[in-house]
Design a protein around this motif. Sequence first.
Motif, short mmCIF file in Angstrom:
data_model
loop_
_atom_site.label_atom_id
_atom_site.label_comp_id
_atom_site.label_asym_id
_atom_site.label_seq_id
_atom_site.Cartn_x
_atom_site.Cartn_y
_atom_site.Cartn_z
N TYR A 351 -13.18 76.14 46.47
CA TYR A 351 -13.41 75.82 47.88
C TYR A 351 -14.71 76.47 48.34
N TYR A 459 -7.95 73.61 53.01
CA TYR A 459 -9.17 74.40 53.21
C TYR A 459 -8.88 75.69 53.98
N MET A 463 -9.69 79.14 51.73
CA MET A 463 -11.12 79.40 51.83
C MET A 463 -11.44 80.87 52.11
#
Length: 622
Positions: A351, A459, A463
């Motif tokens: 990511y 995400y 992340m």
Amino acid sequence: MLIISIVLYIIMHSCYHYNSITVFCFNFFIKQGISARSFYGKRKESTGMRMIEEIPASSSDSESNSDEDQEVIFNQHEIEAVSEGSSDEEDESFDEDVEEMDHSTKSKLAKEFSWRKKRFEHQSTAAASEFSSPDELSSPHSYFAQFFDDDLFQHIAEQTNLYSCQLIGASINTTVDEIKSFVGIKLIMGVVKMPSMDDYWAEDTRYAKIANVMSVKRFKCLSRFIHFQDNQASHPTQDRLCKVTPVLEHIRKKCLEIESENKFSIDEMMVPYKGTKAGSLRQYLPSKPHHWGFKIFVRAGISGIVHDFLTYTGKSTFGPGQGPAKELGVGANVVIQLCKTIKNPSECVVYFDNFFTSLPLIVHLKESLGLRSLGTIRKNRLKGCTLEDDRVLLKKGRGSFDYRVDNEAEVAIVKWSDNKVVTLASSCAAISPLKEVRRFCREERRKVAVPCPNIVSQYNVHMGGVDLADMMVALYRTPAKSHRWYLCLFWQMADIAITNGWLLYRRDAKSIGVQKHKKLKEFRLEVADALIHSGKKKGRSSKGGVENVHSPNRCIQRPTAPRPMVDVSHDREDHFPTFTDKGRSRLCPEGQTTIYCTKCGVRLCIVPGKNPRNCFQAFHKK
């Protein structure tokens, strides 16, 4: 031919009456196959060019009447059509030059995508991470030693002695154990902070865990001469980080040996530095808590463990080759460089944010490494993907989204509206399964459910690994104030070793079922204490010898009592004498006494006889 053209061109523009000459030149160039564009050069183009019709040969310039001349407008495209043969030859030569470009480079940059609004057929997730389980937990120092081992300390000790010889002509004779104690002291200073280094040894603010290890003079000596690379063997022009490269390479190698997770995040980490001696190595990132410093690109797991890193040094970051995929840009080069060290890329997902993300990068990772990726993406990198306008999505309200997929290229793009509009691209996730998030609604004055595509939730969950590692380093950051800029990078490596060691300790504790584990601060202090007391200690050297010992045994075990304030000793209130162990009097240089002032906390003698003296009274008088 070229000389004739230049002469005629000069004559035509230098004459005031150039009607017949202009027509003659124009017809001459048309017959010779010279295009109007080649003739007029880079003059400003217009929609039409006004030319004068050819005058009969019997006429002269002086006899011609401008009112009787007929003007004929030649369109620019018509003039170029006359000289079509010559321009085609020029275009063919240009096409030949373009064809000489690397075909793989062109295919990556000019890859065509076919965007459709339909189901994404390549939904997938990373494999579950599996780690080996130890029989029992090791000590905090053992986890730290996985990164800062004895070989590294031996190298630092040798280079420190060598640097002192090069600088002052004599060795400071430091040892591995003394370097360990020095590092341990610095780790404690990251937890117990004081305004000045001298305060740890000052009478009023003395901190025994530091002051009993070594004298302030020896500490400053080590701070001045600690070194990591031979100056005569380093080449700053080839390696801008040559002063600290051995340490960086050693820590990176140890980080790569860790059992890695299957979900990684890539982001920047800033090492605070406001000095000017590092030149252009110092970067400015306004989005980070520390705006100025050294920029390190980091690949970390979702737990915060740093697995790989790359220090940014400008053009020389990727070496002579300028990175594995120069045509994809700096951000993509960083991602590819950090992802090449992943041991099982087909089982992993990486990511990153919009600084790195581009569609060619996502395709390249999938095709060359078999690595799936996900990240936010900027509007100017969508490669012809047309999504609903931001204003339209914001008017529809929170949770509205639009998407496009290219199943052949295995890429999906989703635009989602929350407080603002965000666009994400991925090779492993799209909108389904659609999830819900809670958001506060001002109109209803409560939290409401908002639809959230799967790519957004993935995400948000995965992340933050690099930011988590950066936060843990910042909690107890080792002080690194120095004129030598590369010491900031060294102490950053020490802090990364501490946080990595603690996270590995927590992972092992969880795997064997230990419920209560040490906090990061406690873990750090135990590592520092182990470093300070590791190895065999020796006493103070004889007179004239070099002071190279750092054990607590050689230090003053009973530091001198602080002198009471003058206002207290002279206030003439409650200064009662009492008896204590025999010791030196405060005022008598050689006197021994057992009388003690309870308020001032000092021994003061009272001696009768032939040579009487009353230090108790003299001490309390102005």
